[in-house]
Design a protein around this motif. Structure first.
Motif, PDB file in Angstrom:
ATOM      1  N   ILE A   1       8.562   9.376  27.297  1.00  0.00           N
ATOM      2  CA  ILE A   1       7.543  10.118  28.027  1.00  0.00           C
ATOM      3  C   ILE A   1       6.252   9.318  28.172  1.00  0.00           C
ATOM      4  CG2 ILE A   1       6.071  12.172  27.987  1.00  0.00           C
ATOM      5  CD1 ILE A   1       8.967  12.705  28.709  1.00  0.00           C
TER       6      ILE A   1
ATOM      7  N   VAL B   1       0.822  20.396  25.107  1.00  0.00           N
ATOM      8  CA  VAL B   1       2.075  20.466  25.843  1.00  0.00           C
ATOM      9  C   VAL B   1       3.182  20.731  24.831  1.00  0.00           C
ATOM     10  CG1 VAL B   1       3.650  19.265  27.394  1.00  0.00           C
ATOM     11  CG2 VAL B   1       1.192  18.817  27.532  1.00  0.00           C
TER      12      VAL B   1
ATOM     13  N   PRO C   1       6.984  20.945  24.871  1.00  0.00           N
ATOM     14  CA  PRO C   1       8.281  20.826  25.545  1.00  0.00           C
ATOM     15  C   PRO C   1       9.448  21.156  24.630  1.00  0.00           C
ATOM     16  CG  PRO C   1       7.478  18.665  24.936  1.00  0.00           C
ATOM     17  CD  PRO C   1       6.454  19.647  24.457  1.00  0.00           C
TER      18      PRO C   1
ATOM     19  N   ILE D   1      14.115  16.885  25.401  1.00  0.00           N
ATOM     20  CA  ILE D   1      13.985  15.980  26.543  1.00  0.00           C
ATOM     21  C   ILE D   1      14.955  14.826  26.346  1.00  0.00           C
ATOM     22  CG2 ILE D   1      12.370  14.649  27.952  1.00  0.00           C
ATOM     23  CD1 ILE D   1      10.096  16.085  26.386  1.00  0.00           C
TER      24      ILE D   1
ATOM     25  N   MET E   1      15.684  18.570  29.355  1.00  0.00           N
ATOM     26  CA  MET E   1      14.931  18.226  30.553  1.00  0.00           C
ATOM     27  C   MET E   1      14.961  16.731  30.821  1.00  0.00           C
ATOM     28  SD  MET E   1      11.564  20.641  30.022  1.00  0.00           S
ATOM     29  CE  MET E   1      11.367  20.131  28.309  1.00  0.00           C
TER      30      MET E   1
ATOM     31  N   HIS F   1      10.596  14.663  34.807  1.00  0.00           N
ATOM     32  CA  HIS F   1      10.051  15.994  35.077  1.00  0.00           C
ATOM     33  C   HIS F   1       8.892  16.303  34.135  1.00  0.00           C
ATOM     34  CE1 HIS F   1       9.826  20.304  35.848  1.00  0.00           C
ATOM     35  NE2 HIS F   1      10.039  20.535  34.566  1.00  0.00           N
ATOM     36  N   VAL F   2       9.086  16.017  32.851  1.00  0.00           N
ATOM     37  CA  VAL F   2       8.045  16.309  31.864  1.00  0.00           C
ATOM     38  C   VAL F   2       6.817  15.438  32.102  1.00  0.00           C
ATOM     39  CG1 VAL F   2       7.489  16.367  29.402  1.00  0.00           C
ATOM     40  CG2 VAL F   2       9.773  17.042  30.185  1.00  0.00           C
TER      41      VAL F   2
ATOM     42  N   LYS G   1       4.761  16.708  34.895  1.00  0.00           N
ATOM     43  CA  LYS G   1       4.004  17.908  34.516  1.00  0.00           C
ATOM     44  C   LYS G   1       2.766  17.543  33.695  1.00  0.00           C
ATOM     45  CE  LYS G   1       6.584  21.210  36.279  1.00  0.00           C
ATOM     46  NZ  LYS G   1       6.045  22.111  37.333  1.00  0.00           N
TER      47      LYS G   1
ATOM     48  N   LEU H   1       7.276  24.082  28.233  1.00  0.00           N
ATOM     49  CA  LEU H   1       8.390  23.633  29.064  1.00  0.00           C
ATOM     50  C   LEU H   1       9.706  23.723  28.315  1.00  0.00           C
ATOM     51  CD1 LEU H   1       6.718  20.378  30.464  1.00  0.00           C
ATOM     52  CD2 LEU H   1       7.154  22.462  31.762  1.00  0.00           C
ATOM     53  N   PRO H   2      10.826  24.040  28.992  1.00  0.00           N
ATOM     54  CA  PRO H   2      10.897  24.485  30.384  1.00  0.00           C
ATOM     55  C   PRO H   2      10.403  25.931  30.519  1.00  0.00           C
ATOM     56  CG  PRO H   2      13.055  24.646  29.381  1.00  0.00           C
ATOM     57  CD  PRO H   2      12.158  24.006  28.355  1.00  0.00           C
TER      58      PRO H   2
END
Length: 257
Positions: free
Chosen positions: A16, A178, A180, A183, A206, A210-211, A214, A228-229
């Motif tokens: 990420i 954040v 999540p 991932i 995920m 996508h992450v 965001k 997330l999600p």
């Protein structure tokens, strides 16, 4: 909106962190990629075409954190955004997890966030401007079997973030978290070397792109919390309202490690 913004990203040599750096660079920002491995940082640097810099730093070392942030502020005159992304996890029953691993995970995931935040805060307070983004986890809100060490670190990150956000009201500094779910990144090379957990939650996992997108969007809007999600965000809210009932009803469904 992000053009020329100086963004420090910890844990930026892969996953990420690296993807976010790439996207920020394409938006005209200046990402400063920070991680322990100089070799991995050099490889990451080759994947970014825009202006950027790499810095070797261990978030568990007070001296390295202090020196690195001082150098960045001296070189660029400011840090607009700090993305506290460095962290790792290991999934194991509490009775089997060595105490030293609990300590190490807390040093990286939680104290690393604290050290970097404290290193940049005086500068941001002086400028009355800045954005701190802390990557916590769904695990910080919902505890599951075999993740007591990792979950505790992310609970700590959320507690620190929520309290600090109140301190920073009306200072011009925004603090975002954040949270999540799973991932598809190298995180699971350490957390789940057998691949069993990844196989069980593949339907929920995920894409890292996508992450990262965001996170970049959150940097633009200043949103204070992102779960997330989206389908998991509702479950988190339900768990917070009825934690013990949720434990009983979802134990088997959530015990995927």
């Amino acid at each position: 909106m992000l053009e020329n913004k100086v963004v420090v990203i910890t844990g930026a040599s892969s996953g990420i962190g690296l993807l976010t750096a790439q996207m920020l660079s394409s938006e005209g920002a200046v990402p400063i990629l920070v991680a322990r491995s100089h070799q991995k940082l050099a490889e990451a640097s080759n994947r970014i075409t825009g202006k950027h810099e790499i810095k070797g730093m261990d978030v568990t070392r007070d001296d390295q954190v202090k020196q690195t942030f001082e150098e960045i502020i001296q070189d660029y005159g400011r840090i607009d955004i700090l993305l506290n992304n460095a962290g790792y996890g290991k999934f194991e029953n509490a009775v089997d997890m060595p105490t030293e691993e609990y300590e190490r995970m807390m040093e990286v995931n939680y104290m690393g966030t604290v050290r970097c935040t404290k290193a940049v805060l005086p500068h941001m307070l002086e400028r009355q401007s800045g954005h701190i983004v802390n990557i916590a986890s769904m695990a910080g809100k919902i505890g599951t079997a075999k993740s007591s060490a990792y979950t505790a670190t992310k609970h700590a990150v959320l507690g620190f973030s929520n309290a600090l956000r109140q301190e920073l009201r009306e200072t011009g500094i925004t603090l975002s978290t954040v949270n999540p779910g799973p991932i598809d990144t190298p995180f699971f090379d350490i957390a789940d070397p057998s691949g069993g957990y990844v196989s069980n939650v593949k339907w929920l996992m995920m894409k890292p792109e996508h992450v990262a997108s965001k996170i970049v969007q959150l940097m633009k809007t200043g949103r204070e919390e992102l779960n997330l999600p989206l389908k998991a965000a509702a479950a988190m809210r339900l768990y917070q309202l009825f934690p013990r009932l949720s434990d009983k009803l979802t134990y088997r469904m959530m015990n995927k490690k």
